[in-house]
Design a protein around this motif. Structure first.
Motif, PDB file in Angstrom:
ATOM      1  N   GLN A 196       0.834  -1.214   0.000  1.00  0.00           N
ATOM      2  CA  GLN A 196       0.000   0.000   0.000  1.00  0.00           C
ATOM      3  C   GLN A 196       0.862   1.254   0.000  1.00  0.00           C
ATOM      4  OE1 GLN A 196      -2.321  -0.917   3.468  1.00  0.00           O
ATOM      5  NE2 GLN A 196      -3.525  -2.438   2.351  1.00  0.00           N
ATOM      6  N   ARG A 197       1.950   1.211   0.760  1.00  0.00           N
ATOM      7  CA  ARG A 197       2.865   2.354   0.832  1.00  0.00           C
ATOM      8  C   ARG A 197       3.443   2.670  -0.554  1.00  0.00           C
ATOM      9  NH1 ARG A 197       5.932   3.721   5.775  1.00  0.00           N
ATOM     10  NH2 ARG A 197       6.794   5.766   5.298  1.00  0.00           N
ATOM     11  N   ALA A 254       0.749   3.990  -2.965  1.00  0.00           N
ATOM     12  CA  ALA A 254       0.441   5.389  -2.657  1.00  0.00           C
ATOM     13  C   ALA A 254       1.440   6.336  -3.335  1.00  0.00           C
ATOM     14  CB  ALA A 254       0.443   5.614  -1.139  1.00  0.00           C
ATOM     15  N   GLU A 255       2.650   5.828  -3.602  1.00  0.00           N
ATOM     16  CA  GLU A 255       3.682   6.624  -4.300  1.00  0.00           C
ATOM     17  C   GLU A 255       3.550   6.498  -5.816  1.00  0.00           C
ATOM     18  OE1 GLU A 255       6.248   8.464  -2.924  1.00  0.00           O
ATOM     19  OE2 GLU A 255       5.459   8.118  -0.912  1.00  0.00           O
TER      20      GLU A 255
END
Length: 273
Positions: free
Chosen positions: A33-34, A37-38
């Motif tokens: 997810q991290r 998100a980028e």
């Protein structure tokens, strides 16, 4: 309001980039997810599986140590998996945690996991709490005659136990889980049709598994995966990667997602200049 161009290239470093992640399936969601998100495209092939020890004798050894938990002066947890494994056992035998042991965590995420399970780890400066930093804490300088228990997986790093034993501590290892190479990994990697812009490997064990699997791929795919950036959790593991033939090994400051992300952004924005 304008940022420096450098800053822009870094924040956008992952946009549209393909990242191969390799964490155990139960630990990969937050990392995926991290990255998404980028703006990254994320492919996940778990190269490590964490399994509680099954063997009856090994489980009896754990139980004996857990029953004696109040006899220990210091309890050290090397990972979040060690925390969850240990506290699952402790909850069975200690409705209330005994007051005897002090708690120590290797890494910020491990410290958070201890707090979530209702205990308070010894204070540490920032998130640099690796084994070396932990060994420099005042309470562990002179543990002569004191009992120390280290919760970990089978076959963990010897540094901490060795140092504490040299300082006179009476040491027990409580080995709660095994690290295995998941059976599907080889076939998943063979079927993998992309050349990722980078691969993230969160541990030395994951690196060894990746390298072992590369040996069974065709030469072209193997060469591509050896030359693309690999992001590793420490300088020690990055040095090992270079020795194994990875030509673009990048060391993060630790295995936490924030540090791994920063190293990944550095590796990919460096390529843009």
């Amino acid at each position: 309001m304008h940022h420096s161009a450098m800053h822009d290239s870094k924040t956008a470093a992952l946009r549209g980039r393909r990242i191969l992640i390799t964490r155990p399936s139960h630990q990969s969601a937050a990392w995926q997810q991290r990255l998404e998100a980028e703006g990254a495209l994320v492919d996940s092939i778990p190269l490590l599986e964490i399994v509680p020890v099954q063997d009856a004798a090994a489980r009896q050894a754990i139980k004996n140590l857990i029953m004696d938990f109040d006899q220990f002066d210091h309890a050290i947890f090397v990972s979040q998996n060690a925390v969850h494994g240990a506290f699952d056992w402790l909850d069975d035998y200690w409705p209330q945690l005994p007051l005897g042991p002090r708690y120590y965590a290797v890494g910020a995420a491990t410290a958070r996991a201890i707090r979530q399970r209702g205990a308070e780890p010894e204070a540490c400066a920032g998130d640099t709490m690796d084994s070396e930093a932990l060994l420099s804490l005042p309470t562990l300088q002179n543990p002569a005659g004191e009992r120390v228990i280290i919760f970990r997986g089978q076959g963990g790093r010897p540094l901490m136990g060795k140092t504490l034993t040299e300082r006179g501590a009476r040491l027990d290892y409580c080995e709660l889980y095994q690290r295995l190479l998941p059976t599907p990994a080889q076939e998943q990697l063979r079927q993998y049709r992309h050349i990722p812009d980078a691969t993230t490997l969160h541990s030395g064990e994951t690196l060894e598994n990746f390298h072992r699997l590369l040996g069974n791929l065709d030469a072209e795919q193997r060469r591509a995966l050896l030359t693309q950036p690999v992001i590793l959790p420490s300088q020690r593991v990055a040095d090992r990667a270079r020795a194994l033939g990875f030509t673009n090994a990048v060391a993060a400051t630790n295995a936490g997602n924030t540090a791994m992300l920063a190293a990944l952004q550095d590796a990919l924005s460096a390529g843009d200049c």
